[in-house]
Design a protein around this motif. Sequence first.
Motif, short mmCIF file in Angstrom:
data_model
loop_
_atom_site.label_atom_id
_atom_site.label_comp_id
_atom_site.label_asym_id
_atom_site.label_seq_id
_atom_site.Cartn_x
_atom_site.Cartn_y
_atom_site.Cartn_z
N VAL A 47 0.84 -1.20 0.00
CA VAL A 47 0.00 0.00 0.00
C VAL A 47 0.87 1.25 0.00
CG1 VAL A 47 -1.66 1.32 1.36
CG2 VAL A 47 -1.98 -1.13 1.05
N LEU A 48 1.92 1.26 0.80
CA LEU A 48 2.82 2.43 0.84
C LEU A 48 3.53 2.64 -0.50
CD1 LEU A 48 4.36 2.04 4.40
CD2 LEU A 48 2.73 3.75 3.64
N ILE A 49 3.91 1.56 -1.14
CA ILE A 49 4.56 1.67 -2.45
C ILE A 49 3.60 2.26 -3.47
CG2 ILE A 49 5.49 0.32 -4.38
CD1 ILE A 49 6.69 -1.57 -2.24
N VAL A 50 2.36 1.77 -3.48
CA VAL A 50 1.37 2.28 -4.43
C VAL A 50 1.07 3.75 -4.17
CG1 VAL A 50 -1.04 2.08 -5.16
CG2 VAL A 50 0.36 0.02 -4.88
N ILE A 51 0.93 4.14 -2.91
CA ILE A 51 0.67 5.54 -2.57
C ILE A 51 1.83 6.42 -3.02
CG2 ILE A 51 0.45 7.15 -0.63
CD1 ILE A 51 -1.24 5.01 0.77
N THR A 52 3.04 5.98 -2.78
CA THR A 52 4.23 6.74 -3.21
C THR A 52 4.24 6.92 -4.73
OG1 THR A 52 5.46 5.85 -1.33
CG2 THR A 52 6.74 6.83 -3.13
N LEU A 53 3.95 5.85 -5.47
CA LEU A 53 3.92 5.96 -6.92
C LEU A 53 2.81 6.89 -7.40
CD1 LEU A 53 4.62 2.27 -7.96
CD2 LEU A 53 6.14 4.23 -8.19
N LEU A 54 1.66 6.86 -6.74
CA LEU A 54 0.57 7.76 -7.11
C LEU A 54 0.94 9.22 -6.86
CD1 LEU A 54 -2.56 5.78 -5.87
CD2 LEU A 54 -1.87 6.24 -8.24
N ILE A 55 1.64 9.48 -5.76
CA ILE A 55 2.10 10.84 -5.49
C ILE A 55 3.09 11.31 -6.55
CG2 ILE A 55 3.45 12.24 -3.86
CD1 ILE A 55 2.12 10.61 -1.61
N ILE A 56 4.01 10.44 -6.93
CA ILE A 56 4.99 10.79 -7.95
C ILE A 56 4.30 11.07 -9.28
CG2 ILE A 56 6.89 9.86 -9.36
CD1 ILE A 56 7.84 8.43 -6.78
N VAL A 57 3.32 10.24 -9.65
CA VAL A 57 2.59 10.45 -10.90
C VAL A 57 1.80 11.75 -10.84
CG1 VAL A 57 0.69 9.55 -12.32
CG2 VAL A 57 2.51 8.02 -11.54
N ALA A 58 1.16 12.03 -9.70
CA ALA A 58 0.38 13.27 -9.56
C ALA A 58 1.27 14.50 -9.71
CB ALA A 58 -0.34 13.29 -8.21
N LEU A 59 2.45 14.46 -9.11
CA LEU A 59 3.39 15.58 -9.24
C LEU A 59 3.89 15.72 -10.67
CD1 LEU A 59 5.45 15.16 -5.97
CD2 LEU A 59 3.89 17.03 -6.54
N TYR A 60 4.11 14.61 -11.34
CA TYR A 60 4.54 14.66 -12.73
C TYR A 60 3.47 15.29 -13.61
CZ TYR A 60 6.03 12.99 -17.30
OH TYR A 60 6.42 12.93 -18.61
N VAL A 61 2.23 14.86 -13.39
CA VAL A 61 1.13 15.40 -14.20
C VAL A 61 0.93 16.89 -13.91
CG1 VAL A 61 -1.38 15.29 -14.52
CG2 VAL A 61 -0.04 13.19 -14.48
N LYS A 62 1.03 17.26 -12.67
CA LYS A 62 0.81 18.67 -12.31
C LYS A 62 1.86 19.60 -12.93
CE LYS A 62 0.28 21.90 -8.59
NZ LYS A 62 0.03 22.15 -7.21
N PHE A 63 3.11 19.18 -12.92
CA PHE A 63 4.18 20.05 -13.38
C PHE A 63 4.61 19.77 -14.81
CE2 PHE A 63 4.72 20.16 -8.72
CZ PHE A 63 4.57 21.54 -8.55
#
Length: 64
Positions: A47-63
């Motif tokens: 779960v922590l790995i998936v959350i971390t990857l989702l945060i990284i993807v969200a930051l990538y999409v935002k910027f």
Amino acid sequence: MDGILLLDLLNLGWARIANPRYRNPKVNPKAFETEPGMFKVKPKTTVLIVITLLIIVALYVKFW
């Protein structure tokens, strides 16, 4: 199927058949032995790995 793709697949198949290393594989005595149990993780870790990857993807999409 594209002609180049077909030629690539035939070339890879021939390389596998012609290479004697694939017919008589040798086991390296110095090799590191692995077991499936070495790669098992707790559900909380997954779960922590998936959350971390989702945060990284969200930051990538935002910027982007």
